[in-house]
Design a protein around this motif. Structure first.
Motif, PDB file in Angstrom:
ATOM      1  N   GLU A  47       0.826  -1.207   0.000  1.00 60.73           N
ATOM      2  CA  GLU A  47       0.000   0.000   0.000  1.00 60.73           C
ATOM      3  C   GLU A  47       0.864   1.262   0.000  1.00 60.73           C
ATOM      4  O   GLU A  47       0.583   2.227  -0.725  1.00 60.73           O
ATOM      5  N   ALA A  48       1.919   1.259   0.799  1.00 58.87           N
ATOM      6  CA  ALA A  48       2.823   2.411   0.834  1.00 58.87           C
ATOM      7  C   ALA A  48       3.499   2.613  -0.513  1.00 58.87           C
ATOM      8  O   ALA A  48       3.680   3.749  -0.974  1.00 58.87           O
ATOM      9  N   LEU A  49       3.862   1.522  -1.175  1.00 63.22           N
ATOM     10  CA  LEU A  49       4.484   1.623  -2.495  1.00 63.22           C
ATOM     11  C   LEU A  49       3.492   2.185  -3.510  1.00 63.22           C
ATOM     12  O   LEU A  49       3.861   2.999  -4.364  1.00 63.22           O
ATOM     13  N   ALA A  50       2.234   1.763  -3.444  1.00 64.79           N
ATOM     14  CA  ALA A  50       1.213   2.272  -4.364  1.00 64.79           C
ATOM     15  C   ALA A  50       1.057   3.782  -4.220  1.00 64.79           C
ATOM     16  O   ALA A  50       0.958   4.510  -5.218  1.00 64.79           O
ATOM     17  N   HIS A  51       1.043   4.266  -2.986  1.00 70.26           N
ATOM     18  CA  HIS A  51       0.949   5.717  -2.756  1.00 70.26           C
ATOM     19  C   HIS A  51       2.162   6.429  -3.338  1.00 70.26           C
ATOM     20  O   HIS A  51       2.029   7.491  -3.963  1.00 70.26           O
ATOM     21  N   ALA A  52       3.343   5.856  -3.135  1.00 70.57           N
ATOM     22  CA  ALA A  52       4.569   6.478  -3.644  1.00 70.57           C
ATOM     23  C   ALA A  52       4.585   6.496  -5.170  1.00 70.57           C
ATOM     24  O   ALA A  52       5.021   7.481  -5.789  1.00 70.57           O
ATOM     25  N   LEU A  53       4.096   5.426  -5.796  1.00 69.81           N
ATOM     26  CA  LEU A  53       4.044   5.367  -7.257  1.00 69.81           C
ATOM     27  C   LEU A  53       3.046   6.386  -7.808  1.00 69.81           C
ATOM     28  O   LEU A  53       3.294   7.030  -8.831  1.00 69.81           O
ATOM     29  N   ALA A  54       1.916   6.514  -7.150  1.00 73.31           N
ATOM     30  CA  ALA A  54       0.914   7.485  -7.592  1.00 73.31           C
ATOM     31  C   ALA A  54       1.477   8.902  -7.528  1.00 73.31           C
ATOM     32  O   ALA A  54       1.290   9.707  -8.448  1.00 73.31           O
ATOM     33  N   GLU A  55       2.181   9.187  -6.455  1.00 70.40           N
ATOM     34  CA  GLU A  55       2.780  10.516  -6.309  1.00 70.40           C
ATOM     35  C   GLU A  55       3.895  10.731  -7.327  1.00 70.40           C
ATOM     36  O   GLU A  55       4.015  11.801  -7.926  1.00 70.40           O
ATOM     37  N   ALA A  56       4.706   9.696  -7.550  1.00 69.98           N
ATOM     38  CA  ALA A  56       5.840   9.826  -8.472  1.00 69.98           C
ATOM     39  C   ALA A  56       5.395  10.016  -9.915  1.00 69.98           C
ATOM     40  O   ALA A  56       6.069  10.698 -10.692  1.00 69.98           O
ATOM     41  N   THR A  57       4.270   9.408 -10.278  1.00 71.57           N
ATOM     42  CA  THR A  57       3.804   9.477 -11.668  1.00 71.57           C
ATOM     43  C   THR A  57       2.740  10.536 -11.882  1.00 71.57           C
ATOM     44  O   THR A  57       2.321  10.765 -13.022  1.00 71.57           O
ATOM     45  N   GLY A  58       2.276  11.158 -10.799  1.00 71.18           N
ATOM     46  CA  GLY A  58       1.220  12.156 -10.930  1.00 71.18           C
ATOM     47  C   GLY A  58      -0.107  11.555 -11.363  1.00 71.18           C
ATOM     48  O   GLY A  58      -0.931  12.237 -11.983  1.00 71.18           O
ATOM     49  N   ALA A  59      -0.330  10.310 -11.028  1.00 72.30           N
ATOM     50  CA  ALA A  59      -1.550   9.626 -11.451  1.00 72.30           C
ATOM     51  C   ALA A  59      -2.760  10.192 -10.715  1.00 72.30           C
ATOM     52  O   ALA A  59      -2.683  10.481  -9.516  1.00 72.30           O
ATOM     53  N   PRO A  60      -3.887  10.369 -11.407  1.00 68.78           N
ATOM     54  CA  PRO A  60      -5.107  10.823 -10.720  1.00 68.78           C
ATOM     55  C   PRO A  60      -5.604   9.773  -9.739  1.00 68.78           C
ATOM     56  O   PRO A  60      -5.247   8.594  -9.827  1.00 68.78           O
TER      57      PRO A  60
END
Length: 211
Positions: free
Chosen positions: A136-149
């Motif tokens: 879950e923490a990785l998913a949040h970091a990936l969303a932030e890193a890629t600017g995903a909505p």
């Protein structure tokens, strides 16, 4: 009023926390996690039960003393990647580095500790929870890193695959440890396994989330 400086108080807290953790680990290894009580730990550390639970709200936290480092590890590897380095490359590098160091957080916990986890339903369940929290923490970091909505499932899907690779390799380290393999041999074997495991993700995630 306390005359201790803030730095001294924090140092004392760290010492007390480590003392409790050390005694808990010794008792868990000697008599098993399930059979060891908070009272046993408090008596061994010569502190009150309330002191134990203030530092470790859950008994499982005493066994997984580095759980915060574990759950944040993949996200931290992502945010620390080099310019142009993809998420897959960064996480592969992080695992290989941990294997080379024989890092306990990666699963190199020794035969006695690994057997203690395997023998405890409570710890086995908690370990699964920690793997989920790490994903879950990785998913949040990936969303932030890629600017995903917020409604984009891509970061969660990528995190599930990347975290699963680490989960499989963690379990592999446990299996080899319980089979009596030496730490150096385990490092060599899981490093080779990592080439296979992460290689399977190359077609789908090889270019995903470059820094």
């Amino acid at each position: 009023m306390s005359t201790q400086t803030p730095g001294l108080r924090e140092s004392k807290k760290r010492e007390t926390r480590q003392l409790i953790s050390d005694h808990a680990t010794r008792l868990f290894l000697r008599q098993g996690f399930e059979a060891t009580t908070i009272s046993d730990i408090a008596d061994a550390a010569r502190v009150a039960k309330k002191t134990v639970t203030n530092y470790f709200p859950r008994k499982e936290d005493l066994a997984f003393d580095h759980h915060e480092e574990f759950t944040a590890g993949l996200a931290r590897a992502l945010t620390g990647r080099a310019p142009g380095e993809t998420a897959l490359a960064a996480l592969r590098r992080a695992f290989l580095g941990a294997a080379a160091r024989q890092d306990p957080v990666a699963g190199f916990a020794g035969a006695d500790f690994t057997r203690m986890i395997a023998d405890s339903p409570t710890l086995t369940t908690r370990l699964r929870d920690l793997h989920d929290l790490r994903e879950e923490a990785l998913a949040h970091a990936l969303a932030e890193a890629t600017g995903a909505p917020g409604d984009d499932i891509t970061p969660r899907a990528a995190a599930a695959q990347l975290a699963a690779a680490h989960r499989v390799l963690f379990r592999r380290i446990q299996e080899l440890t319980l089979a009596g393999r030496a730490p150096g041999e385990i490092t060599a074997l899981v490093s080779a396994d990592a080439t296979t495991v992460f290689g399977l993700l190359e077609p789908s995630l090889g270019d995903y989330a470059p820094a």
